[in-house]
Design a protein around this motif. Structure first.
Motif, PDB file in Angstrom:
ATOM      1  N   GLN A  14       9.891   0.252  45.016  1.00 19.13           N
ATOM      2  CA  GLN A  14      11.050   1.380  45.663  1.00 19.13           C
ATOM      3  C   GLN A  14      10.394   2.533  45.721  1.00 19.13           C
ATOM      4  O   GLN A  14      10.364   3.389  46.758  1.00 19.13           O
ATOM      5  CB  GLN A  14      12.134   1.378  44.727  1.00 19.13           C
ATOM      6  N   LEU A  15       9.503   3.030  44.812  1.00 20.18           N
ATOM      7  CA  LEU A  15       8.885   4.345  44.862  1.00 20.18           C
ATOM      8  C   LEU A  15       7.812   4.633  45.918  1.00 20.18           C
ATOM      9  O   LEU A  15       7.768   5.275  46.807  1.00 20.18           O
ATOM     10  CB  LEU A  15       8.027   4.204  43.323  1.00 20.18           C
ATOM     11  N   HIS A  16       7.143   3.297  46.007  1.00 21.83           N
ATOM     12  CA  HIS A  16       6.015   3.392  47.121  1.00 21.83           C
ATOM     13  C   HIS A  16       6.734   3.515  48.547  1.00 21.83           C
ATOM     14  O   HIS A  16       6.256   4.035  49.330  1.00 21.83           O
ATOM     15  CB  HIS A  16       4.990   2.582  47.090  1.00 21.83           C
ATOM     16  N   ALA A  17       7.917   2.648  48.539  1.00 22.68           N
ATOM     17  CA  ALA A  17       8.544   2.727  49.896  1.00 22.68           C
ATOM     18  C   ALA A  17       9.008   4.059  50.108  1.00 22.68           C
ATOM     19  O   ALA A  17       8.888   4.276  51.483  1.00 22.68           O
ATOM     20  CB  ALA A  17       9.652   1.855  49.833  1.00 22.68           C
ATOM     21  N   ARG A  18       9.565   4.884  49.650  1.00 18.54           N
ATOM     22  CA  ARG A  18       9.938   6.396  49.487  1.00 18.54           C
ATOM     23  C   ARG A  18       8.519   7.212  50.016  1.00 18.54           C
ATOM     24  O   ARG A  18       8.991   7.898  50.958  1.00 18.54           O
ATOM     25  CB  ARG A  18      10.329   6.832  48.170  1.00 18.54           C
ATOM     26  N   THR A  19       7.550   6.947  49.530  1.00 18.63           N
ATOM     27  CA  THR A  19       6.240   7.519  50.195  1.00 18.63           C
ATOM     28  C   THR A  19       6.132   7.287  51.793  1.00 18.63           C
ATOM     29  O   THR A  19       5.971   8.028  52.582  1.00 18.63           O
ATOM     30  CB  THR A  19       5.189   7.318  49.349  1.00 18.63           C
ATOM     31  N   LEU A  20       6.247   5.858  51.878  1.00 13.49           N
ATOM     32  CA  LEU A  20       6.022   5.744  53.401  1.00 13.49           C
ATOM     33  C   LEU A  20       7.195   6.326  54.322  1.00 13.49           C
ATOM     34  O   LEU A  20       6.835   6.447  55.442  1.00 13.49           O
ATOM     35  CB  LEU A  20       6.007   3.965  53.338  1.00 13.49           C
ATOM     36  N   LEU A  21       8.333   6.142  53.840  1.00 10.36           N
ATOM     37  CA  LEU A  21       9.444   6.831  54.611  1.00 10.36           C
ATOM     38  C   LEU A  21       8.941   8.246  54.942  1.00 10.36           C
ATOM     39  O   LEU A  21       9.207   8.727  56.026  1.00 10.36           O
ATOM     40  CB  LEU A  21      10.761   6.747  53.804  1.00 10.36           C
ATOM     41  N   ASP A  22       8.350   9.047  53.922  1.00 11.69           N
ATOM     42  CA  ASP A  22       8.230  10.447  54.188  1.00 11.69           C
ATOM     43  C   ASP A  22       6.774  10.600  54.940  1.00 11.69           C
ATOM     44  O   ASP A  22       6.452  11.767  55.286  1.00 11.69           O
ATOM     45  CB  ASP A  22       7.987  10.968  52.692  1.00 11.69           C
ATOM     46  N   TYR A 298       1.779   9.773  42.781  1.00 10.32           N
ATOM     47  CA  TYR A 298       2.038   8.523  43.403  1.00 10.32           C
ATOM     48  C   TYR A 298       2.126   8.653  45.012  1.00 10.32           C
ATOM     49  O   TYR A 298       1.268   7.687  45.699  1.00 10.32           O
ATOM     50  CB  TYR A 298       3.427   7.989  42.976  1.00 10.32           C
ATOM     51  N   PRO A 299       2.590   9.874  45.517  1.00  9.57           N
ATOM     52  CA  PRO A 299       2.474   9.944  46.948  1.00  9.57           C
ATOM     53  C   PRO A 299       1.005  10.280  47.474  1.00  9.57           C
ATOM     54  O   PRO A 299       0.625   9.886  48.257  1.00  9.57           O
ATOM     55  CB  PRO A 299       3.252  11.035  47.260  1.00  9.57           C
ATOM     56  N   HIS A 300       0.325  11.093  46.388  1.00 12.78           N
ATOM     57  CA  HIS A 300      -0.948  11.464  46.881  1.00 12.78           C
ATOM     58  C   HIS A 300      -1.958   9.933  47.199  1.00 12.78           C
ATOM     59  O   HIS A 300      -2.575  10.021  48.110  1.00 12.78           O
ATOM     60  CB  HIS A 300      -1.636  12.387  45.803  1.00 12.78           C
ATOM     61  N   GLU A 301      -1.786   9.179  46.099  1.00 16.12           N
ATOM     62  CA  GLU A 301      -2.563   7.835  46.178  1.00 16.12           C
ATOM     63  C   GLU A 301      -2.224   7.152  47.315  1.00 16.12           C
ATOM     64  O   GLU A 301      -2.819   6.682  48.194  1.00 16.12           O
ATOM     65  CB  GLU A 301      -2.517   7.122  44.996  1.00 16.12           C
ATOM     66  N   MET A 302      -0.829   7.104  47.719  1.00 17.47           N
ATOM     67  CA  MET A 302      -0.368   6.290  48.856  1.00 17.47           C
ATOM     68  C   MET A 302      -0.766   6.937  50.067  1.00 17.47           C
ATOM     69  O   MET A 302      -1.280   6.110  51.081  1.00 17.47           O
ATOM     70  CB  MET A 302       1.108   5.989  48.654  1.00 17.47           C
ATOM     71  N   ASN A 303      -0.518   8.114  50.363  1.00 20.94           N
ATOM     72  CA  ASN A 303      -0.882   8.742  51.578  1.00 20.94           C
ATOM     73  C   ASN A 303      -2.486   8.469  51.833  1.00 20.94           C
ATOM     74  O   ASN A 303      -2.817   8.616  53.062  1.00 20.94           O
ATOM     75  CB  ASN A 303      -0.483  10.211  51.453  1.00 20.94           C
TER      76      ASN A 303
END
Ligand SMILES: NC(=O)c1ccc[n+]([C@@H]2O[C@H](COP(=O)([O-])OP(=O)(O)OC[C@H]3O[C@@H](n4cnc5c(N)ncnc54)[C@H](O)[C@@H]3O)[C@@H](O)[C@H]2O)c1
Length: 347
Positions: A14-22, A298-303
């Motif tokens: 759920q956390l990583h999905a939020r980053t993808l949405l943004d 978290y958003p940094h690593e995923m972006n």
């Protein structure tokens, strides 16, 4: 645009999905979970579809990359399936529960030539990130000693520890110290060749009878004699304690804990600072107490992973780093079991 599927619709999914949405360069297309309701809930919230199974998601041409946020026991199998399907892969830590299957995953990744990333988000916390950059740009000369402190507010995975003790003992080392092993590698700049772990059960009475630990002191040593000391425990009385100290030939760097605000209360009996992040009672009591500290990481690593998939250039932390950290974990487990220093396997 990078099309994603997520395997595992729990907390991290759920956390990583939020980053993808943004991220307007990413699109979450599929969610798969062994619990269909969990997949449905996350898919509906994210404008994605529920995949009936893993193969369907991996067969889709709309999917370029996979995020694996299932428990550790299924990571390797999913990594291998995704690599064979030619998808880029982000997996949460730890890579595996043993070194043979981790090695197999690395072989499949290298055969497939896909981009990978590993969820060692501690490297991306802003202070840690800056400290790592300073070490890499030689600002303190040759690194000689590293001291890592990683102490959780309370035990959050009692059931997991009890469940996996027989097949993958010492969850503290596998789930928590593995982050420190990754930090140690990057800060030392040389692979550790020897590990010694002393562990105890000091906190959770249910661990004692099964032979588990909730506190550990670990030392690592590299070929050239650099050393790292890691202090872990699963109970603090004062908040989430995450510190790094790197001592070099020309100076020292430290990333400290931060209180929630910079307000200082000067009183008759001393000077009072705010509580450490997280500071609210609710966050302290929650099993997610680590999230506020690493909120930006978290958003940094995923972006960066999204950018890596688009550019074809490997990101900062790859599954190979997960493999190296896993080698240290397996040696650390042996060390704890034998009470001896253990040599860490090379490749
Ligand atoms: N980097 C971090 O900060 C961090 C923090 C917590 C957890 N983690 C790691 O993330 C992973 C997931 O942890 P979590 O807290 O999200 O767990 P969770 O229990 O909240 O979610 C896991 C989900 O995976 C599903 N699942 C289990 N097996 C599956 C399979 N084979 N295929 C598809 N779905 C499956 C479960 O039904 C559940 O919904 C773990 O490996 C954990 O170590 C990393």
């Amino acid at each position: 645009m990078v099309g994603f599927c997520i395997f595992g619709a729990g907390r991290m999914g759920q956390l990583h999905a939020r980053t993808l949405l943004d991220n307007d360069k990413a699109n979450l297309r599929y969610v798969y979970d062994v619990i269909p309701e969990a997949a449905k809930e996350l898919a509906e919230r994210s404008g994605a579809q529920v995949a009936p199974d893993i193969r369907t998601a991996l067969a889709s041409e709309d999917v370029d990359a996979v995020i694996i946020t299932t428990p550790a026991s299924s990571h390797v199998e999913l990594v291998i399936e995704a690599a064979r399907a030619g998808k880029a892969i982000f997996t949460e830590k730890p890579l595996s529960e043993d070194i043979e299957t981790a090695r197999h995953a690395i072989e499949e990744i290298s055969k497939a030539g896909v981009i990978t990333a590993m969820g060692f988000m501690k490297r991306f916390e802003p202070s840690h990130y800056k400290l790592i950059q300073a070490v890499k740009s030689n600002q303190i000369g040759r690194v000689e000693l590293v001291v890592l402190t990683n102490r959780d507010i309370h035990v959050t995975i009692l059931e997991l520890v009890k469940e996996t003790h027989k097949t993958a003992p010492y969850t503290l080392l596998r789930e928590s110290t593995v982050h420190d092993f990754d930090l140690a590698r990057v800060l030392l700049g040389e692979e550790p060749v020897e590990v010694y772990v002393s562990g105890s059960c000091l906190v959770e009475p249910e661990f004692e009878p099964i032979g588990e630990i909730d506190a550990a002191m670990t030392t690592l040593r590299t070929e050239s004699g650099q050393m790292c000391h890691i202090s872990n425990i699963w109970r603090t009385q004062y908040g989430y304690d995450q510190r790094i100290e790197v001592f070099g030939s020309k100076g020292m760097l430290r990333a400290e804990n931060r209180p929630e605000t910079s307000v200082m209360h000067f009183r008759e009996d001393g000077i009072l600072l705010d509580r450490l992040i997280p500071s609210s009672e609710e966050d302290w009591a929650s099993d997610d107490f680590f999230m506020p500290k690493y909120a930006a990481a978290y958003p940094h690593e995923m972006n960066l992973f999204v950018d890596a998939v688009l550019s074809g250039e490997p990101p900062l932390v790859t599954i190979y780093d997960g493999y190296r950290a896993q080698m240290i974990v397996e040696a650390a487990v042996k060390s704890l079991a034998t009470n001896q220093p253990v040599q860490i396997e090379k490749d």
